[in-house]
Design a protein around this motif. Structure first.
Motif, mmCIF file in Angstrom:
data_model
loop_
_atom_site.group_PDB
_atom_site.id
_atom_site.type_symbol
_atom_site.label_atom_id
_atom_site.label_comp_id
_atom_site.label_asym_id
_atom_site.label_seq_id
_atom_site.Cartn_x
_atom_site.Cartn_y
_atom_site.Cartn_z
ATOM 1 N N ASP A 173 0.829 -1.193 0.000
ATOM 2 C CA ASP A 173 0.000 0.000 0.000
ATOM 3 C C ASP A 173 0.865 1.245 0.000
ATOM 4 O O ASP A 173 1.835 1.344 0.741
ATOM 5 N N GLY A 174 0.485 2.200 -0.823
ATOM 6 C CA GLY A 174 1.165 3.473 -0.847
ATOM 7 C C GLY A 174 2.436 3.505 -1.657
ATOM 8 O O GLY A 174 3.105 4.534 -1.725
ATOM 9 N N MET A 175 2.820 2.400 -2.286
ATOM 10 C CA MET A 175 4.040 2.370 -3.087
ATOM 11 C C MET A 175 3.689 2.685 -4.535
ATOM 12 O O MET A 175 2.835 2.028 -5.134
ATOM 13 N N ALA A 176 4.326 3.709 -5.097
ATOM 14 C CA ALA A 176 4.052 4.104 -6.476
ATOM 15 C C ALA A 176 5.257 4.845 -7.025
ATOM 16 O O ALA A 176 5.725 5.813 -6.420
ATOM 17 N N LEU A 177 5.763 4.394 -8.151
ATOM 18 C CA LEU A 177 6.896 5.055 -8.763
ATOM 19 C C LEU A 177 6.509 6.420 -9.315
ATOM 20 O O LEU A 177 5.339 6.699 -9.579
ATOM 21 N N ASP A 178 7.503 7.277 -9.492
ATOM 22 C CA ASP A 178 7.293 8.575 -10.110
ATOM 23 C C ASP A 178 7.140 8.389 -11.621
ATOM 24 O O ASP A 178 7.220 7.271 -12.138
ATOM 25 N N CYS A 179 6.962 9.475 -12.334
ATOM 26 C CA CYS A 179 6.759 9.395 -13.775
ATOM 27 C C CYS A 179 8.045 8.980 -14.483
ATOM 28 O O CYS A 179 9.141 9.419 -14.122
ATOM 29 N N ALA A 180 7.916 8.140 -15.491
ATOM 30 C CA ALA A 180 9.061 7.725 -16.294
ATOM 31 C C ALA A 180 9.588 8.922 -17.086
ATOM 32 O O ALA A 180 8.817 9.826 -17.424
ATOM 33 N N PRO A 181 10.884 8.934 -17.397
ATOM 34 C CA PRO A 181 11.864 7.898 -17.079
ATOM 35 C C PRO A 181 12.574 8.119 -15.737
ATOM 36 O O PRO A 181 13.449 7.338 -15.384
ATOM 37 N N PHE A 182 12.194 9.201 -15.010
ATOM 38 C CA PHE A 182 12.835 9.483 -13.722
ATOM 39 C C PHE A 182 11.953 8.949 -12.591
ATOM 40 O O PHE A 182 11.432 9.692 -11.767
ATOM 41 N N GLN A 183 11.796 7.639 -12.581
ATOM 42 C CA GLN A 183 10.832 7.007 -11.685
ATOM 43 C C GLN A 183 11.261 7.025 -10.226
ATOM 44 O O GLN A 183 10.437 6.811 -9.338
ATOM 45 N N HIS A 184 12.544 7.274 -9.968
ATOM 46 C CA HIS A 184 13.046 7.199 -8.602
ATOM 47 C C HIS A 184 13.391 8.570 -8.038
ATOM 48 O O HIS A 184 14.033 8.675 -6.999
ATOM 49 N N GLY A 185 12.934 9.608 -8.706
ATOM 50 C CA GLY A 185 13.017 10.951 -8.158
ATOM 51 C C GLY A 185 14.394 11.569 -8.246
ATOM 52 O O GLY A 185 15.253 11.166 -9.048
ATOM 53 N N VAL A 186 14.607 12.578 -7.395
ATOM 54 C CA VAL A 186 15.872 13.301 -7.331
ATOM 55 C C VAL A 186 16.264 13.440 -5.867
ATOM 56 O O VAL A 186 15.447 13.231 -4.964
ATOM 57 N N ALA A 187 17.521 13.812 -5.638
ATOM 58 C CA ALA A 187 18.004 13.972 -4.261
ATOM 59 C C ALA A 187 19.216 14.885 -4.285
ATOM 60 O O ALA A 187 19.844 15.110 -5.327
ATOM 61 N N SER A 188 19.554 15.423 -3.105
ATOM 62 C CA SER A 188 20.779 16.213 -2.969
ATOM 63 C C SER A 188 21.416 15.894 -1.625
ATOM 64 O O SER A 188 20.750 15.395 -0.706
ATOM 65 N N GLY A 189 22.707 16.189 -1.511
ATOM 66 C CA GLY A 189 23.382 15.839 -0.271
ATOM 67 C C GLY A 189 24.710 16.529 -0.080
ATOM 68 O O GLY A 189 25.267 17.135 -1.000
ATOM 69 N N ASP A 190 25.207 16.425 1.153
ATOM 70 C CA ASP A 190 26.523 16.921 1.556
ATOM 71 C C ASP A 190 26.778 18.349 1.073
ATOM 72 O O ASP A 190 27.733 18.609 0.330
ATOM 73 N N PRO A 191 25.962 19.313 1.491
ATOM 74 C CA PRO A 191 26.153 20.680 1.008
ATOM 75 C C PRO A 191 27.409 21.320 1.578
ATOM 76 O O PRO A 191 27.784 21.093 2.730
ATOM 77 N N GLY A 192 28.058 22.112 0.782
ATOM 78 C CA GLY A 192 29.153 22.958 1.214
ATOM 79 C C GLY A 192 28.757 24.407 1.030
ATOM 80 O O GLY A 192 27.649 24.715 0.587
ATOM 81 N N PRO A 193 29.643 25.360 1.339
ATOM 82 C CA PRO A 193 29.292 26.771 1.176
ATOM 83 C C PRO A 193 29.158 27.197 -0.279
ATOM 84 O O PRO A 193 28.492 28.198 -0.567
#
Length: 338
Positions: free
Chosen positions: A1-21
């Protein structure tokens, strides 16, 4: 329940990490078209505004089958302490959902807003807490380990796919586990809404101390945007993110470098000593670690979880270092409560 991929072809979304100045990592994955192999060149954009009318940086990045079609970019030349929006485009012009991220500030900083999470088993419960985090105004999400789980706990099975959940033992199975997690819309929302700093724990990499299987760590790095402090050593994940003169978030790995008599290893102790030194330029330090530092009494000693208390010499060394510096906060995961 509640599991649904995003729209193709970017079905797994986006992310960001480890920011610097002046920089931040941005990530996505493009789902390969059926029957087509080879690499895919993606276009990425970073903008000041959500409509992408003020483009600050753009370029291309290759999503290769060797990295399961994931792509990560270290976007440099940004302004400090600023919110940015980013997105990716496929060769035929289809765009991903936009993500929002924020660089670290410099100089005098009045406040930093952190979200702290750990032990996120998609099989054991719903991820609405991630959805709530996505709605908040945060500077950073700190994940303290067990971002994915290698197995489903029989006592906590709430939402599981049809059939048994395999304990990953191959690179393909670890990749499938990460992709399954990213079928959760709330997790994708939280990854798209804020930059994260993440450290693995035993369920993420399925390793006993001293094990040397590189595949779980390498797959973790494919799907989680995190810097490699030592490029030739992907198992080194301890690192720090600084927010001006106010706080430094120091991620300490109490899993992959421990031995029978030491929790961190001398190289990591040196890293920690440098960031906790008397000349530290910040008012506060937040130490993120997978394992509990405080004493935790359980009648009958029913838990054998490998915390800092189990290696008293290492814990005494840590507490001595903390006692010689200013104000410190420890964030720890693993025990399913805060």
């Amino acid at each position: 329940d509640g599991m649904a991929l995003d729209c193709a072809p970017f079905q797994h979304g986006v992310a960001s990490g480890d920011p610097g100045p002046e920089s931040v990592l941005i990530w996505t994955r493009i789902s390969p078209q059926q029957g087509l192999g080879g690499s895919v060149d993606l276009t990425w954009e970073v903008a000041r505004d959500a409509l992408f009318e003020q483009i600050e940086a753009t370029g291309t990045v290759t999503a290769a089958p060797e990295r399961d079609y994931t792509a990560m970019v270290d976007v440099a030349g940004l302004a400090s302490g600023q919110t940015y929006f980013y997105r990716f485009s496929s060769p035929d012009g289809v765009r991903s959902r936009p993500g929002r991220t924020r660089t670290a500030p410099v100089g005098q900083v009045e406040r930093v807003r952190l979200g702290a999470v750990s032990c996120s088993s998609v099989f054991s419960g719903f991820f609405n807490a991630y959805g709530r985090l996505a709605q908040r105004e945060l500077d950073l999400v700190v994940h303290l380990g067990d971002y994915v789980y290698d197995y489903a706990d029989e006592d906590e099975e709430v939402r599981i796919p049809m059939g048994p959940v395999p304990d990953p033992s191959t690179r393909a199975q670890w990749r499938e586990r990460h992709r399954y997690y990213l079928a959760d819309p709330d997790l994708r929302l939280a990854r798209a809404a804020h930059p994260w700093v993440v450290l693995w724990d035993n369920h993420d990499v399925d390793e006993d101390p001293g094990a040397d299987d590189p595949r779980p760590v390498e797959v973790f790095r494919e799907y989680v945007p995190m810097r490699t402090p030592v490029p030739e050593q992907p198992r080194v994940g301890y690192r720090a993110v600084r927010y001006g003169d106010l706080v430094e978030i120091i991620m300490v790995d109490a899993l992959l470098h421990r031995t029978s008599d030491d929790l961190l290893g001398e190289e990591q102790w040196g890293f920690l000593s440098e960031h906790l030194g008397a000349g530290s330029p910040v008012a506060w330090r937040v130490i993120g670690t997978q394992k509990l530092v405080s004493t935790f009494f359980v009648p009958g000693n029913l838990l054998n979880v490998g915390h800092w208390e189990d290696l008293p010499a290492s814990r005494t060394r840590l507490l001595s270092m903390l006692g010689e510096t200013g104000d410190n906060i420890v964030l720890s995961g693993d025990l399913h409560f805060t």
